[in-house]
Scaffold this motif. Structure first.
Motif, short mmCIF file in Angstrom:
data_model
loop_
_atom_site.label_atom_id
_atom_site.label_comp_id
_atom_site.label_asym_id
_atom_site.label_seq_id
_atom_site.Cartn_x
_atom_site.Cartn_y
_atom_site.Cartn_z
N GLU A 212 40.30 -90.08 -44.81
CA GLU A 212 40.50 -91.44 -45.26
C GLU A 212 41.37 -92.21 -44.23
O GLU A 212 42.00 -91.61 -43.35
N MET A 213 41.44 -93.50 -44.39
CA MET A 213 42.24 -94.33 -43.48
C MET A 213 43.65 -94.52 -44.06
O MET A 213 43.82 -94.79 -45.25
N ASP A 214 44.65 -94.40 -43.20
CA ASP A 214 46.03 -94.59 -43.64
C ASP A 214 46.32 -96.08 -43.81
O ASP A 214 45.90 -96.91 -43.01
N ALA A 215 47.09 -96.43 -44.82
CA ALA A 215 47.33 -97.85 -45.13
C ALA A 215 48.30 -98.50 -44.15
O ALA A 215 48.13 -99.65 -43.77
N GLN A 216 49.34 -97.75 -43.74
CA GLN A 216 50.37 -98.37 -42.92
C GLN A 216 49.97 -98.51 -41.45
O GLN A 216 50.18 -99.55 -40.83
N VAL A 217 49.40 -97.47 -40.90
CA VAL A 217 49.18 -97.48 -39.46
C VAL A 217 47.70 -97.61 -39.10
O VAL A 217 47.36 -97.62 -37.92
N SER A 218 46.85 -97.74 -40.08
CA SER A 218 45.42 -97.98 -39.87
C SER A 218 44.80 -96.96 -38.93
O SER A 218 44.13 -97.29 -37.96
N HIS A 219 45.07 -95.69 -39.18
CA HIS A 219 44.35 -94.66 -38.44
C HIS A 219 43.72 -93.68 -39.43
O HIS A 219 44.10 -93.64 -40.61
N TRP A 220 42.78 -92.88 -38.93
CA TRP A 220 42.04 -91.95 -39.79
C TRP A 220 42.75 -90.61 -39.83
O TRP A 220 43.17 -90.09 -38.80
N LEU A 221 42.86 -90.07 -41.03
CA LEU A 221 43.50 -88.76 -41.21
C LEU A 221 42.48 -87.77 -41.79
O LEU A 221 41.67 -88.13 -42.65
N GLU A 222 42.57 -86.54 -41.32
CA GLU A 222 41.79 -85.45 -41.92
C GLU A 222 42.74 -84.59 -42.73
O GLU A 222 43.78 -84.16 -42.22
N LEU A 223 42.43 -84.38 -44.00
CA LEU A 223 43.27 -83.57 -44.89
C LEU A 223 42.48 -82.36 -45.36
O LEU A 223 41.33 -82.50 -45.78
N ARG A 224 43.12 -81.21 -45.32
CA ARG A 224 42.55 -79.99 -45.90
C ARG A 224 43.57 -79.43 -46.88
O ARG A 224 44.73 -79.22 -46.50
N GLY A 225 43.14 -79.22 -48.10
CA GLY A 225 44.05 -78.70 -49.12
C GLY A 225 43.61 -77.33 -49.61
O GLY A 225 42.41 -77.08 -49.77
N PHE A 226 44.60 -76.46 -49.83
CA PHE A 226 44.31 -75.10 -50.28
C PHE A 226 45.22 -74.78 -51.47
O PHE A 226 46.39 -75.19 -51.48
N PRO A 227 44.71 -74.10 -52.50
CA PRO A 227 45.55 -73.73 -53.64
C PRO A 227 46.81 -73.01 -53.17
O PRO A 227 46.74 -72.07 -52.36
#
Length: 825
Positions: A212-227
């Motif tokens: 998704e795009m970050d609101a403050q700095v307008s760059h794209w972030l990749e997030l990976r979540g693990f239990p």
């Protein structure tokens, strides 16, 4: 150090990406059959159409892991314990891979465990160490503390830990992150969707992958979540440069044309008709859809939609794109020739350097084969592959729904259908013809019910019909059940054309009605099953309805079974002996008869408790005990010259005879007692001859070779057939007491008795009449040629002590003929 961390991070991502669903399996312990999906077969390296046994499938797992896996499966089947293990799989092609095996118990409608089922996931190739995925997930946070953004969140989505890189990535000013909710850092229009996805992942304990795009700095972030514990461990990475490069790359026609995935680029026009127009497609699009580039340029993507394209998925795409958000869906599209195919469609917005939306790019991966495999697995889960009818699981689902609807005042009927003597067909003509018969039965049943009624196959030759009272067919359930059951009796009673054979069959039907009072699914199935057995008892080819009296009889039988088990355990059963005499009145032997004196009920007649012993399998140990007692008594008589000529006849039940150890038990009893086998006579009922005749004859021959004598009891009332009687290695036929009782007054009984006596004379068999109570009956039988008798005319059944006294009294009297006993005694 950084190279090691990078290697570990890459290994983690590789492992996560490889954890995909691969295969489904199910093992039915009753039939000893293992089913596996095509995906699992490919993982094992099996050729197409290969059907494994359970042992064969287990042999492909590494020897050091196999004992644990087999123990887990055994515990699942015996105690219902689910399992989740990682083991190494060695395929038939010689490759090695690590897999995760997850299983649970497979249960029938009554909740009894009948096998196991589960799925297999490929984790990694050979060399992977068990638990690696979890260790990397949990331990990577410390290692990445100096190289990559890392954070953890609790069950409410609040950040509980963040390293410096995470703080710098999410808040360039370096403000603290702990306590803030993770989705608050993203654009406002994406927050609700992000919050929903995070909370769903936390609730389900699942992983998460977002971009998704970050609101403050307008760059794209990749997030990976693990239990991680009760929350998630997050790895964050700035992928703005990569994403911009990908978007520019997708606009390069030469590169896109070489992709295997379908690529469609449209202009960024409003979605009201005619909507965005296609400006580019690649060669993969042309190959898969059959449309040329010239045919689709300037057209709307709607030309790919068809009757099965889901409106809900199209609405998802429209809603996401109106918010300028990326969206991914599984969608049915259509080729130019009208052939449907599935695509995993990923649609993304494209901006120029001034952040102006310029295009939409849709990348579609053909997943038609995967969807077909999923549909096949779904079909196998709810349909019987032989008859194409719904299976037990679908029946239970529909029945639960029907019972729930009855709370609203609607009712229905449940019909349990069992084919009569189906096992005889399987044993004589083979299972292939039996399967063909079941398929024809299924087709006929479908034509006997109305649209909306359910016909299901439970297994074997058992079928169930569910009739529901609906507004479309508001017929009284009782009337409907009567009409449909008679229709089924007639349809299934018509001849079946099998290859080279015209087969005649009937069925027995049990019916229970529901809706008038609360009922559970298991109760309804038991009631219909009980009614079906009443139809069997009534002579087959019949219909019986469940009622409270029927339930009372079932409850009484259950109580009788419990009392019988206690009587056997507490030695309350005993044996009485009834003499068998010749024409001169001298005893030739006795019949051993089982007796039960119940402390509360008094004497329980054998015709009441013997069937219960059969149903509960108590007849096996009880029958063995009677055999041992008879052989022990023969051993005592063998030591006395005046008793050595006597034989003892012992009744053998159908279940007892079919037990695999029966012949060994007889040999053991005779050998331990040290008696001549010819003094032991086994009385078999005609019902034993109804099923698997060849196996029965083989067992009888083995007994004959031992020297044991064989008699067919109650001849003439069961499954008698002259065509196979001559093949039986028997010594004697017994005329049933039902023919002897009215032999002087009923011409039919007299004719039948005379026919049996003549048959024995022609076949060289002995004949004995039971139930002889008057001298006139004995004389009539003697004139017909029957010279051996058993009945109250001579003596009632006696305990061994009274029998010895009776024999001594008769022998001590003048003459040979014993003193008659009163029939009333």
């Amino acid at each position: 150090m950084q190279s090691v961390i990078a290697h570990n991070a890459g290994h983690l991502l590789e492992l996560v990406e490889r954890c995909v669903f691969l295969g489904f399996w199910r093992f039915d312990a009753r039939q000893g059959r293992l089913y596996w999906s095509e995906q699992l077969a490919r993982l094992h390296g099996a050729p197409p159409g290969y059907t494994p046994t359970f042992a064969d499938a287990m042999s492909h797992y590494a020897e050091e892991h196999r004992p644990e896996l087999e123990a887990r499966i055994r515990a699942c089947r015996e105690q219902g314990t689910p399992f989740d293990v990682e083991v190494q799989l060695n395929s038939m092609q010689g490759s090695h891979t690590w897999v995760r095996c997850v299983g649970q118990p497979l249960r029938d409608a009554q909740g009894e465990i009948i096998g196991t089922e589960g799925v297999v996931q490929e984790i990694a190739p050979a060399g992977y160490q068990p638990g690696t995925l979890m260790r990397h997930t949990v331990g990577m946070g410390g290692a990445l503390g100096g190289t990559e953004a890392f954070a953890t969140i609790d069950r409410q989505g609040r950040i509980s830990y963040a390293n410096v890189q995470a703080e710098q990535l999410l808040t360039p000013g370096g403000e603290p992150l702990v306590g803030r909710k993770i989705w608050s850092f993203f654009q406002k229009r994406a927050r609700l969707r992000l919050e929903e996805r995070f909370l769903h992942a936390l609730e389900q304990g699942e992983g998460l992958e977002l971009e998704e795009m970050d609101a403050q700095v307008s760059h794209w972030l990749e997030l990976r979540g693990f239990p991680f514990g009760a929350g998630l461990a997050l790895h964050l990475r700035d992928v703005s440069a990569r994403r911009q490069a990908q978007q520019h790359l997708m606009l390069l026609e030469g590169s896109i044309a070489r992709l295997n995935d379908i690529v469609i680029i449209t202009e960024a026009a409003p979605f009201r008709a005619p909507g965005p127009r296609i400006v580019f497609v690649n060669e993969a699009f042309e190959r898969r859809t059959g449309y040329t580039r010239e045919e689709v340029i300037g057209q709307s993507p709607r030309l790919l939609q068809g009757p099965n394209t889901e409106r809900a998925q199209l609405d998802r795409i429209r809603a996401a794109l109106e918010q300028w958000e990326r969206v991914r869906v599984d969608l049915v599209n259509y080729t130019k020739g009208g052939e449907p195919y599935w695509v995993d469609l990923d649609v993304s917005p494209v901006w120029d350097d001034t952040r102006r939306l310029t295009h939409w790019v849709a990348v579609g991966r053909d997943i038609t084969e995967r969807k077909r495999d999923e549909e096949k697995i779904q079909y196998l889960a709810f349909y019987d592959p032989l008859t194409q009818l719904p299976n037990r699981q679908m029946l239970l689902d529909r029945l639960n729904e029907a019972v729930g609807r009855n709370v609203q005042g609607r009712d229905g009927a449940l019909m349990f259908i069992d084919l009569d003597n189906f096992k005889v067909l399987n044993d004589t003509l083979g299972h292939q013809k039996g399967d063909l018969l079941l398929q024809q039965v299924a087709r006929r049943l479908r034509h006997c019910v109305a649209k909306g009624d359910l016909v299901a196959r439970l297994g074997g030759d058992e079928f169930v019909v569910l009739l529901e009272n609906t507004p479309e067919k508001p017929l009284d359930p009782l009337t409907a059940a009567q009409v449909v059951s008679q229709r089924i009796l007639q349809a299934l009673g018509e001849p079946y054309v099998l290859p080279g054979y015209l087969h005649h069959s009937t069925c027995s039907i049990g019916v229970t009605l529901f809706g008038k009072a609360p009922s559970s699914v298991s109760e309804l199935l038991k009631q219909a099953d009980l009614a079906m057995y009443q139809a069997k008892a009534a002579g087959r080819n019949a219909v019986r309805f469940f009622d409270p009296e029927m339930q009372a009889v079932a409850s009484e039988n259950a109580a009788l079974a419990a009392d019988l088990r206690s009587a056997w355990r507490d030695n309350h059963l005993n044996i009485e002996y009834q003499p068998q005499v010749g024409m001169d009145g001298r005893m030739t032997g006795v019949e051993a008869l089982l007796r039960w004196e119940h402390p509360g009920r008094g004497p329980v007649q054998p015709e009441h408790f013997i069937p219960t012993a059969e149903e509960t399998s108590l007849i096996i140990p009880i029958g063995h005990w009677v055999l041992e007692a008879a052989c022990a008594q023969l051993a005592l008589w063998a030591r006395r010259p005046d008793r050595a000529h006597l034989s003892i006849a012992v009744n053998v039940s159908v279940r007892q005879f079919r037990h695999p150890d029966f012949i060994d038990e007889v040999m053991s009893c005779v050998r331990r007692a040290g008696v001549p086998p010819g003094k032991l006579k086994l009385e078999l009922t005609e019902s034993l001859l109804a099923d698997n005749l060849e196996s029965v004859i083989a067992k009888m021959r083995n007994l004959k070779e031992m020297g044991v004598r064989l008699s067919v009891d109650d001849f003439g009332i069961g499954y008698s057939s002259l065509s196979y009687l001559k093949r039986l290695p028997i010594d004697e036929l017994k005329i049933d007491r039902g023919f002897v009782k009215d032999i002087l007054t009923d011409g039919n009984d007299a004719a039948i008795a005379g026919t049996i006596i003549g048959l024995c004379r022609n076949l060289g068999l002995d004949v004995i009449a039971e139930g002889v109570e008057t001298e006139e009956q004995r004389q009539f039988l003697a004139r017909q040629g029957c010279h051996r008798y058993q009945g109250y005319l001579f003596c009632k059944p006696l305990p061994i002590e009274e029998l010895e006294a009776f024999i001594a009294r008769v022998e001590g009297e003048a003459g040979i003929t014993p003193e008659p006993s009163s029939a009333a005694s």
